[in-house]
Design an enzyme around this catalytic site. Structure first.
Site, PDB file in Angstrom:
ATOM      1  N   ARG A 144     -42.410  -6.954  51.130  1.00 38.90           N
ATOM      2  CA  ARG A 144     -41.928  -7.402  52.443  1.00 38.90           C
ATOM      3  C   ARG A 144     -43.048  -7.389  53.481  1.00 38.90           C
ATOM      4  O   ARG A 144     -44.188  -7.061  53.181  1.00 38.90           O
ATOM      5  CB  ARG A 144     -40.799  -6.451  52.905  1.00 38.90           C
ATOM      6  CG  ARG A 144     -39.641  -6.327  51.929  1.00 38.90           C
ATOM      7  CD  ARG A 144     -38.845  -7.601  51.909  1.00 38.90           C
ATOM      8  NE  ARG A 144     -37.633  -7.481  51.128  1.00 38.90           N
ATOM      9  CZ  ARG A 144     -36.451  -7.094  51.614  1.00 38.90           C
ATOM     10  NH1 ARG A 144     -36.322  -6.726  52.868  1.00 38.90           N
ATOM     11  NH2 ARG A 144     -35.379  -7.082  50.844  1.00 38.90           N
ATOM     12  N   LYS A 208     -36.641  -4.740  46.398  1.00 43.09           N
ATOM     13  CA  LYS A 208     -37.582  -4.921  47.504  1.00 43.09           C
ATOM     14  C   LYS A 208     -38.718  -3.896  47.433  1.00 43.09           C
ATOM     15  O   LYS A 208     -38.543  -2.794  46.883  1.00 43.09           O
ATOM     16  CB  LYS A 208     -36.855  -4.798  48.839  1.00 43.09           C
ATOM     17  CG  LYS A 208     -36.147  -3.475  49.013  1.00 43.09           C
ATOM     18  CD  LYS A 208     -35.541  -3.308  50.399  1.00 43.09           C
ATOM     19  CE  LYS A 208     -34.182  -3.919  50.550  1.00 43.09           C
ATOM     20  NZ  LYS A 208     -33.436  -3.449  51.731  1.00 43.09           N
ATOM     21  N   LYS A 210     -42.030  -2.153  49.868  1.00 43.46           N
ATOM     22  CA  LYS A 210     -42.485  -2.062  51.260  1.00 43.46           C
ATOM     23  C   LYS A 210     -43.822  -1.340  51.378  1.00 43.46           C
ATOM     24  O   LYS A 210     -43.999  -0.262  50.815  1.00 43.46           O
ATOM     25  CB  LYS A 210     -41.424  -1.342  52.085  1.00 43.46           C
ATOM     26  CG  LYS A 210     -40.102  -2.117  52.098  1.00 43.46           C
ATOM     27  CD  LYS A 210     -39.077  -1.506  53.007  1.00 43.46           C
ATOM     28  CE  LYS A 210     -37.887  -2.441  53.142  1.00 43.46           C
ATOM     29  NZ  LYS A 210     -36.830  -1.874  54.003  1.00 43.46           N
ATOM     30  N   CYS A 435     -24.223  -7.433  60.487  1.00 38.21           N
ATOM     31  CA  CYS A 435     -24.566  -6.826  59.205  1.00 38.21           C
ATOM     32  C   CYS A 435     -23.323  -6.636  58.343  1.00 38.21           C
ATOM     33  O   CYS A 435     -22.401  -5.901  58.723  1.00 38.21           O
ATOM     34  CB  CYS A 435     -25.260  -5.479  59.404  1.00 38.21           C
ATOM     35  SG  CYS A 435     -25.645  -4.749  57.809  1.00 38.21           S
TER      36      CYS A 435
HETATM   37 FE1  SRM Z   1     -32.520  -3.020  56.225  1.00 39.19          FE
HETATM   38  C1  SRM Z   1     -30.207  -4.286  54.116  1.00 39.19           C
HETATM   39  C2  SRM Z   1     -31.433  -4.960  58.704  1.00 39.19           C
HETATM   40  C3  SRM Z   1     -35.292  -2.272  57.961  1.00 39.19           C
HETATM   41  C4  SRM Z   1     -33.057  -0.351  54.157  1.00 39.19           C
HETATM   42  N1  SRM Z   1     -31.091  -4.438  56.363  1.00 39.19           N
HETATM   43  C5  SRM Z   1     -30.274  -4.857  55.354  1.00 39.19           C
HETATM   44  C6  SRM Z   1     -29.480  -6.097  55.787  1.00 39.19           C
HETATM   45  C7  SRM Z   1     -30.254  -7.300  55.392  1.00 39.19           C
HETATM   46  C8  SRM Z   1     -28.029  -6.142  55.301  1.00 39.19           C
HETATM   47  C9  SRM Z   1     -27.716  -6.881  54.033  1.00 39.19           C
HETATM   48  O1  SRM Z   1     -28.385  -6.674  53.007  1.00 39.19           O
HETATM   49  O2  SRM Z   1     -26.783  -7.671  54.058  1.00 39.19           O
HETATM   50  C10 SRM Z   1     -29.495  -5.880  57.326  1.00 39.19           C
HETATM   51  C11 SRM Z   1     -29.338  -7.131  58.178  1.00 39.19           C
HETATM   52  C12 SRM Z   1     -28.648  -6.792  59.474  1.00 39.19           C
HETATM   53  C13 SRM Z   1     -28.657  -7.882  60.458  1.00 39.19           C
HETATM   54  O3  SRM Z   1     -27.568  -8.386  60.810  1.00 39.19           O
HETATM   55  O4  SRM Z   1     -29.730  -8.259  60.937  1.00 39.19           O
HETATM   56  C14 SRM Z   1     -30.757  -5.071  57.504  1.00 39.19           C
HETATM   57  N2  SRM Z   1     -33.269  -3.610  57.958  1.00 39.19           N
HETATM   58  C15 SRM Z   1     -32.628  -4.347  58.901  1.00 39.19           C
HETATM   59  C16 SRM Z   1     -33.399  -4.382  60.204  1.00 39.19           C
HETATM   60  C17 SRM Z   1     -33.256  -5.698  60.951  1.00 39.19           C
HETATM   61  C18 SRM Z   1     -32.938  -3.194  61.066  1.00 39.19           C
HETATM   62  C19 SRM Z   1     -33.321  -3.235  62.512  1.00 39.19           C
HETATM   63  O5  SRM Z   1     -32.406  -3.071  63.320  1.00 39.19           O
HETATM   64  O6  SRM Z   1     -34.489  -3.408  62.847  1.00 39.19           O
HETATM   65  C20 SRM Z   1     -34.803  -4.071  59.672  1.00 39.19           C
HETATM   66  C21 SRM Z   1     -35.550  -5.305  59.256  1.00 39.19           C
HETATM   67  C22 SRM Z   1     -36.901  -4.960  58.734  1.00 39.19           C
HETATM   68  C23 SRM Z   1     -37.789  -6.142  58.465  1.00 39.19           C
HETATM   69  O7  SRM Z   1     -38.253  -6.753  59.420  1.00 39.19           O
HETATM   70  O8  SRM Z   1     -38.086  -6.401  57.288  1.00 39.19           O
HETATM   71  C24 SRM Z   1     -34.468  -3.252  58.441  1.00 39.19           C
HETATM   72  N3  SRM Z   1     -33.979  -1.625  56.038  1.00 39.19           N
HETATM   73  C25 SRM Z   1     -34.984  -1.417  56.927  1.00 39.19           C
HETATM   74  C26 SRM Z   1     -35.617  -0.168  56.669  1.00 39.19           C
HETATM   75  C27 SRM Z   1     -36.743   0.452  57.493  1.00 39.19           C
HETATM   76  C28 SRM Z   1     -38.087   0.092  56.962  1.00 39.19           C
HETATM   77  O9  SRM Z   1     -38.224  -0.796  56.110  1.00 39.19           O
HETATM   78  O10 SRM Z   1     -39.050   0.715  57.397  1.00 39.19           O
HETATM   79  C29 SRM Z   1     -34.964   0.407  55.582  1.00 39.19           C
HETATM   80  C30 SRM Z   1     -35.229   1.809  54.997  1.00 39.19           C
HETATM   81  C31 SRM Z   1     -36.453   1.904  54.206  1.00 39.19           C
HETATM   82  C32 SRM Z   1     -36.195   1.564  52.777  1.00 39.19           C
HETATM   83  O11 SRM Z   1     -36.217   0.373  52.449  1.00 39.19           O
HETATM   84  O12 SRM Z   1     -35.923   2.475  51.989  1.00 39.19           O
HETATM   85  C33 SRM Z   1     -33.940  -0.532  55.191  1.00 39.19           C
HETATM   86  N4  SRM Z   1     -31.788  -2.449  54.423  1.00 39.19           N
HETATM   87  C34 SRM Z   1     -32.096  -1.290  53.774  1.00 39.19           C
HETATM   88  C35 SRM Z   1     -31.260  -1.168  52.607  1.00 39.19           C
HETATM   89  C36 SRM Z   1     -31.261   0.004  51.599  1.00 39.19           C
HETATM   90  C37 SRM Z   1     -32.206  -0.218  50.500  1.00 39.19           C
HETATM   91  C38 SRM Z   1     -32.098   0.839  49.438  1.00 39.19           C
HETATM   92  O13 SRM Z   1     -33.121   1.334  48.984  1.00 39.19           O
HETATM   93  O14 SRM Z   1     -30.990   1.168  49.040  1.00 39.19           O
HETATM   94  C39 SRM Z   1     -30.429  -2.302  52.593  1.00 39.19           C
HETATM   95  C40 SRM Z   1     -29.356  -2.649  51.556  1.00 39.19           C
HETATM   96  C41 SRM Z   1     -29.913  -3.189  50.296  1.00 39.19           C
HETATM   97  O15 SRM Z   1     -31.073  -3.538  50.183  1.00 39.19           O
HETATM   98  O16 SRM Z   1     -29.121  -3.270  49.355  1.00 39.19           O
HETATM   99  C42 SRM Z   1     -30.774  -3.080  53.758  1.00 39.19           C
HETATM  100 FE1  SF4 Z   2     -29.011  -1.574  57.659  1.00 39.03          FE
HETATM  101 FE2  SF4 Z   2     -27.610  -0.790  59.704  1.00 39.03          FE
HETATM  102 FE3  SF4 Z   2     -26.745  -2.818  58.214  1.00 39.03          FE
HETATM  103 FE4  SF4 Z   2     -26.674  -0.380  57.242  1.00 39.03          FE
HETATM  104  S1  SF4 Z   2     -25.535  -1.092  59.030  1.00 39.03           S
HETATM  105  S2  SF4 Z   2     -27.496  -2.205  56.203  1.00 39.03           S
HETATM  106  S3  SF4 Z   2     -28.441   0.571  58.133  1.00 39.03           S
HETATM  107  S4  SF4 Z   2     -28.558  -2.816  59.483  1.00 39.03           S
END
Ligand code: SRM
Ligand code: SF4
Length: 574
Positions: A144, A208, A210, A435
């Protein structure tokens, strides 16, 4: 009968997709529905977009027997978080023309647009590419957006580090021509030549991946929460190279102890010119040894935990031209942002601005989006998105600074001293209404909870004391809650698990303090802990450290043991 474990469904979708094409191009033409097929929805993520629906409208639309209010979130990659004023203006325009009128700055230094309907999806992605940005690999089972400390102009080291982030990002960008064909009307190349993904192969990664680069003493990129991190080692003012850390991650699921947040392990050191090679070889290790049978166990942190960091290091060394050297000393002091104006040695100035929840929008009393648009029109530097969802108006020339200051004042864009240090150190993920995975509010609710907690903070004289506080709508951990000093993780509508004891520099996991607390009780739950801290903290003691010393939570543990939260013991102690 084969005893081979069954691959997860996503693996078949990837391998049958002809390098991520699937039937996306055909699906986009079908405007009888706002949705895409299930399989194409999975593939679309690799192209940087997620199908969502407005959850606020679900019940109403169901009642009227209407299809859900489908739209797409588009994530724009910004390696190292650097965007030009021209790019800002284009994102701003597209947010109004095609999206919901807001720009979301994410916790990984990317832009997100929400609410793009299917008929506008291709046009928007094409226009994003015209601005010299892209969306490929912003999501999906690939590397990513590569994060990097966003202050490159503060020293030459920062500039070198940004270059390394860009080089890693470029090297790990998928090579498939599908992106070009589908979104940019690239001609289909009918050739017998086999298409190839040199690093990823046909089925990409199990999950994914990172990568971040930090420049100590700032851990703003949260290295310990990432699959692979590079920690810049500066010796005698020069970048000597990077310590390498592997196996961090946040995501977990409620009631599934096989899933857990994990902090990365530092396994060695490489010279700066080896960073791209190390990144590739670690990605290849995960490609070959990651679990492709169970997506809940497919992140690199589980590969590291299952085999052990020593095994990972040994395997990595086998594949590198030169083995990693022993890790070198480094110190992180915080994982937050430094606000306000900073001047660098070259006479340029940088203004870090707090953006609540990373959401750039206009409200009646705070026209932030308009103000930033006017600033972008006259700005002679660039913008830096921070890993804390904030924005740096960077590299402002001395001649231009008065104009920027005047615009900040004209649009009421507030300076950090008007906010509590608690708010300035807060993060909330998107959660509702877009989300699909959220169980509770986060971005829309944390500002109000902070207002309540600020009363407690003021009463106890802690207005200027930084405490990291993060909220997510579910346990996936998008705002990296499990390393905050205070965290709220959504359990159900209006209910949160409360975690305490994370490290101020993102170096320690927090621990569950109370489960399923109604939002109406959060202030009362935390008020005595905050008051106790104000009364009895040692000189310079951080809130998270105090929570452990005072017995609110026990010393926190790593990986698998995360679920052995000792909340019963904590209850008994008081
Ligand atoms: Fe995230 C999934 C938003 C950073 C762990 N994340 C999602 C999704 C795409 C929901 C989905 O899969 O349907 C969310 C979209 C929400 C929306 O409406 O926009 C979403 N993640 C975000 C963002 C936008 C949060 C924010 O408010 O800033 C961040 C976008 C980052 C980017 O620009 O790429 C975001 N997500 C993170 C982080 C923090 C980081 O990367 O430093 C994490 C935790 C670190 C990690 O990956 O372990 C993170 N997101 C997840 C997960 C859990 C993954 C796992 O290991 O289980 C999911 C769910 C999944 O992948 O199944 C997820
Ligand atoms: Fe990520 Fe928040 Fe959506 Fe959970 S509720 S997947 S923490 S953006």
């Amino acid at each position: 009968m084969s005893t081979e474990p069954k691959l997860s469904a996503s693996e078949h979708i990837k391998s049958d997709s002809h390098y991520l094409r699937g039937t996306i191009a055909e699906g986009l033409l079908d405007l009888s529905t706002g949705s895409m097929s299930e399989q194409d929805q999975q593939l679309l993520k690799f192209h940087g977009t997620y199908q969502q629906d407005d959850r606020d409208l679900r019940a109403q639309r169901k009642q009227h027997k209407l299809e859900k209010a489908y739209s797409f979130m588009i994530r724009i990659r910004v390696p190292g978080g650097v965007a030009t004023p021209a790019q800002w203006l284009e994102v701003d325009r597209m947010s109004a023309d095609y999206a919901n009128g807001t720009i979301k700055l994410t916790t990984r230094q990317a832009f997100q647009l929400h609410g793009v309907i299917k008929s506008n999806l291709k046009r928007t992605i094409r226009e994003i590419n015209r601005t010299a940005m892209d969306t490929i690999a912003a999501c999906g089972d690939v590397n990513r957006n590569v994060m990097c400390n966003p202050n490159p102009f503060l020293s030459e080291v920062h500039a070198e580090v940004l270059q390394a982030a860009q080089a890693i990002s470029d090297h790990l960008t998928p090579q498939t021509r599908a992106y070009h064909e589908i979104w940019l009307d690239g001609e289909k190349i009918e050739s017998s030549e086999q298409e190839e993904e040199p690093v990823y192969g046909r089925t990409y990664l199990p999950r994914k991946f990172k990568i971040t680069i930090a420049v100590p003493p700032s851990n703003d990129v949260d290295v310990f929460a990432n699959c692979l991190s590079f920690i810049a080692i500066v010796e005698e003012g020069r970048l000597a190279g990077f310590n390498v850390a592997v196996g961090g991650g946040m995501g977990s699921s409620h009631n599934n102890e096989k899933t857990y947040p994990r902090l990365a392990d530092v396994i060695g050191f490489c010279p700066a010119d080896q960073a791209v090679e190390v990144a590739e070889k670690v990605v290849v290790l995960q490609r070959d040894f990651g679990d492709r049978t169970d997506r809940k166990h497919a992140r690199f942190k589980y590969t590291v935990d299952d085999h052990g960091p020593d095994w990972i290091l040994a395997k990595l060394n086998e594949s590198l031209d030169r083995p990693l050297e022993p890790a070198r000393p480094f110190v992180f002091e915080s994982n937050g942002d430094r606000y306000g104006w900073v001047d660098d040695a070259n006479g340029r100035s940088h203004f870090t601005l707090f953006v609540q929840g990373g959401r750039v929008l206009d409200t009646a009393d705070h026209p932030l989006r308009s103000g930033l648009r006017e600033i972008a029109k006259v700005h002679d530097g660039d913008f830096r998105l921070t890993p804390n969802q904030n924005l740096i108006i960077a590299n402002v020339s001395p001649e231009n600074r008065p104009r920027i200051e005047a615009l900040l004042a004209e649009y009421g864009i507030r300076d950090s001293h008007q906010r509590s240090a608690l708010r300035l150190n807060s993060l909330a993920c998107v959660a509702l209404p877009t989300c699909g995975l959220s169980l509770a509010e986060a971005e829309r609710y944390l500002p109000d909870l902070l207002t309540e907690l600020e009363e407690v903070i003021e009463e106890n004289g802690l207005r200027h004391d930084a405490i990291t506080i993060r909220m997510t709508g579910c346990p996936n951990g998008c705002a990296r809650p499990y390393i905050a000093e205070i965290a709220f993780v959504g359990r159900a509508p209006g209910k949160y698990n409360v975690y305490l004891g994370g490290g101020f520099a993102g170096q320690r996991l927090s621990k569950l303090y109370r489960e399923s607390v109604p939002s109406s009780q959060l202030k009362d739950l935390l008020a005595p802990v905050i008051a106790h801290y104000a009364r009895e903290r040692a000189d310079g003691e951080r809130f998270g450290d105090f929570c452990i010393r005072a017995g609110y939570v026990n010393e926190t543990v790593q990986g698998r043991d995360f679920h052995l939260n000792l909340k019963e013991e904590a209850h008994a102690k008081r």
